[in-house]
Structures are given as C-alpha cells and as structure tokens.
Design an enzyme around this catalytic site. Sequence first.
Site, mmCIF file in Angstrom:
data_model
loop_
_atom_site.group_PDB
_atom_site.id
_atom_site.type_symbol
_atom_site.label_atom_id
_atom_site.label_comp_id
_atom_site.label_asym_id
_atom_site.label_seq_id
_atom_site.Cartn_x
_atom_site.Cartn_y
_atom_site.Cartn_z
ATOM 1 N N HIS A 119 0.820 -1.212 0.000
ATOM 2 C CA HIS A 119 0.000 0.000 0.000
ATOM 3 C C HIS A 119 0.856 1.265 0.000
ATOM 4 C CE1 HIS A 119 0.792 0.940 4.273
ATOM 5 N NE2 HIS A 119 0.811 -0.373 4.432
ATOM 6 N N ASP A 120 0.390 2.266 -0.708
ATOM 7 C CA ASP A 120 0.996 3.605 -0.748
ATOM 8 C C ASP A 120 2.393 3.624 -1.362
ATOM 9 O OD1 ASP A 120 -1.004 5.395 0.899
ATOM 10 O OD2 ASP A 120 -0.747 3.557 2.065
ATOM 11 N N GLY A 137 4.921 -1.281 2.473
ATOM 12 C CA GLY A 137 4.134 -0.064 2.364
ATOM 13 C C GLY A 137 4.979 1.197 2.337
#
Length: 289
Positions: A119-120, A137
């Site tokens: 994520h991100d 992440g």
Amino acid sequence: MNINPLAVVSSRAKIGADVEIGPFCIIEDNVSIADGCRLDSHVVVKSGSTLGEENHLCSGVIIGGLPQHTAARAPFCQVVIGHRNTFREGVTIHRAMKESEATTIGNDNYLMVNAHLGHDVRIGNHNVMVNNVMCGGHVQIGNNVNLGGATGVHQFCRIGSLAMVGAQSHVIQDVPPFVTVDGLTSRIVGLNQIGLRRNGKTTEEIRTLKAVYRILYRSGLPWREILRKLQVEYAVGPGAEMTQFLLSTKRGIVSERRSARQAPLKLIESESGESEEDDATIALRASAG
C-alpha cells in the site's frame, strides 16, 4: 473492445477502446481501464483502480487489493497506474490506506512473476522488478531502477534513480541514486556505471558522480559535514540529485561493502577443532609477505 463472455465486468466500470479482457477476469465497480489495455485470464481489478493506456496484465494479476495492515479497512482507496506497464503472472498491487492517498505506478515498468507492491508505494518510470520482489508499504522507487529477484524492500525505504539492486538483497535503509547493491551482503559496491552509460550519462558526468561517491562513502567525514560539503560543491549539475536525496533521508542510507585494510585473514577449522589456514590463504599470506 473485446470482452470474453466468461469475464465479469461491472456496468459501473469505465472501459476504453480496444481493450481486451480474457476469461475469468473480474472488473469491479469504479474501475477505469484506458485504451489498448490487455488483460489475460483470471485478472482481478478492484474498486478504485485506474489503468492508463496499453498496459498488459498477465494471468493471475490482482490490482487494488486491501492493504496487508492490521488497521486496513474497506473504504474507497486508490491505485493509479500509468501507461505501457507490463505485469507478469501473479503480480499483486495493493491500494492506499487513506482515501486521500493512492498507490502510484508510472510508465513503462516491467514487473516479473509474483512481484508485490504494498500500500501507498510510489514507483517512477522504466523500472524492472524481477521475480518475487517484495516492496513494503510507502516504499518509493525512482526511475530506471533494477531490482533483482527475491529482493525485499522494507516499508518506508526509498531507492534512487538508476540504482541496481542485486538478487536477494534485503533493503532496510535508503539506497542512493546511481549505485549498485550487492545481493550477497546487501551493501553498496560502487556506482552503477553500466546503467549510467546505457542511460546517456557522459564520461564527465560519471566522473562527477564518482567524486560525490567518494565524499559520501570514503571521506571519513561526519554525516553533517558530508551533507554540508555536498551542498556547497554539488548543489547543481549531475551530483545534485544525489545531494537532494541524501538531504531528505529519514532512515539513513545503505553502507558500503568494504573490508578494513588490516582485516584478519579468514581461517578454517580442522577436524581436530583447531583453526588452520587453507591453501589459498597460505598462498595469499606468502605473496603479501
């Protein structure tokens, strides 16, 4: 548009011209797939995902999955992918943690089998990730980076442009631009000179980067003195990108793989339990003495 009758495509998805969607694909609500994309069989594109033009997603690719985080929920979060990327079989890319953020992939990247982006993550352009690369992440990767097979990148780490990271490296700090990381030790072993030349860097530019490298890794100066010296001498020109990268590091940078000049020679243990020199070490000691 060519959608296989065995695919499940939401009526709320936006599908561009000349898109091919193979059998057993699932395209959820609020997905945008631009012109010329090709999805092989068993591809899943989840809500909040945007694909630019001419991306190729091979079998088993999953885009926009829920973050692997204990605080992850299921709000509308995003993955934004640019143009002409290739994601080989089993690639997974997770959406961002917050609605105001997005996992972003640039253009012309090539992710091989089972590569994973958490994520991100933010990825630039023209990067290559070999089989089983894992990015945690919030990882940031520049442009023209090559990550060898089974490389693991710790969350929040950054990898600068034109870096070459060897297979099975474990990256737990920032990797500056233009360097090579040895996969065996996960340490830096010099500039990525082949990559620099292939990407059009001149001899003079490479010479400048060597000077920056020597200040960074071999001057023996304290960290603040290194930054001050680089700011004064390399605020512009080919060394400026590395200078700015170092100024913004929060995790520190990967160290260089260099043995101390007075390092003891490695010994091997005999069957009796006593240490003894092998033939190669004896020869080395003799030649040095």
